[in-house]
Design an enzyme around this catalytic site. Sequence first.
Site, PDB file in Angstrom:
ATOM      1  CG  HIS A 131      -6.200   6.497   8.891  1.00 14.61           C
ATOM      2  ND1 HIS A 131      -6.670   6.911  10.169  1.00 14.61           N
ATOM      3  CD2 HIS A 131      -5.436   5.348   9.214  1.00 14.61           C
ATOM      4  CE1 HIS A 131      -6.267   6.155  11.084  1.00 14.61           C
ATOM      5  NE2 HIS A 131      -5.390   5.253  10.713  1.00 14.61           N
ATOM      6  CB  VAL A 132      -1.565   4.781   5.476  1.00 15.05           C
ATOM      7  CG1 VAL A 132      -1.104   4.480   6.571  1.00 15.05           C
ATOM      8  CG2 VAL A 132      -1.123   4.039   4.429  1.00 15.05           C
ATOM      9  CG  HIS A 133      -6.807   1.638   4.134  1.00 15.98           C
ATOM     10  ND1 HIS A 133      -6.785   3.093   4.130  1.00 15.98           N
ATOM     11  CD2 HIS A 133      -7.573   0.942   3.498  1.00 15.98           C
ATOM     12  CE1 HIS A 133      -7.473   3.118   3.025  1.00 15.98           C
ATOM     13  NE2 HIS A 133      -7.788   2.137   2.806  1.00 15.98           N
ATOM     14  CE1 TYR A 134       0.241  -4.179   2.258  1.00 13.50           C
ATOM     15  CE2 TYR A 134      -0.762  -6.295   3.603  1.00 13.50           C
ATOM     16  CZ  TYR A 134       0.169  -5.676   2.891  1.00 13.50           C
ATOM     17  OH  TYR A 134       0.897  -6.811   2.182  1.00 13.50           O
TER      18      TYR A 134
END
Length: 165
Positions: free
Chosen positions: A119-122
């Site tokens: 799950h991509v996150h910044y």
Amino acid sequence: MENLWAPWRMAFIEPKTPPQPDCIFCTQPSEDRDEENHILYRGKYCFMMLNLYPYNNGHVMIAPFEHVSSIELLDAATLAELMEQAKLALQGLRITMNPDGFNMGINQGKVAGAGFAEHVHYHIVPRWNGDTNFMPVLADVKVMPEHLDAVYHKLFLAINNIRQT
């Protein structure tokens, strides 16, 4: 070897609930317990939360609601909102914590250091002149000067005030 006595840190070490095998970026927004999960803001496509194990006080993460592993899989509207929330986080952090700079980025994939690679996150990490002192260098210990709940409340209020203006 000397010991640093910091019993208040157990709140960060011992989870309040058993570890979830599921993705925190999927389960926590669906729980409707934003304060407990340190969710600062919800948009249409993304949400903003504090990192439970921050590199520095005020370490924010922004994730899409959509469970994808790469920004390449996000549509233009989601990417735009992610960056709008990044801007909002920077403004809130400047008001509440007055950092001298920021580290910002995405660890995409396990090999790149992503704790939740699916799950991509910044990440947005506030930085201050002198925030690296002898503790991490000599003792491999990072001292967090403010409790996560206190950071959450200050930043939550600042973000809501910014949005109302």
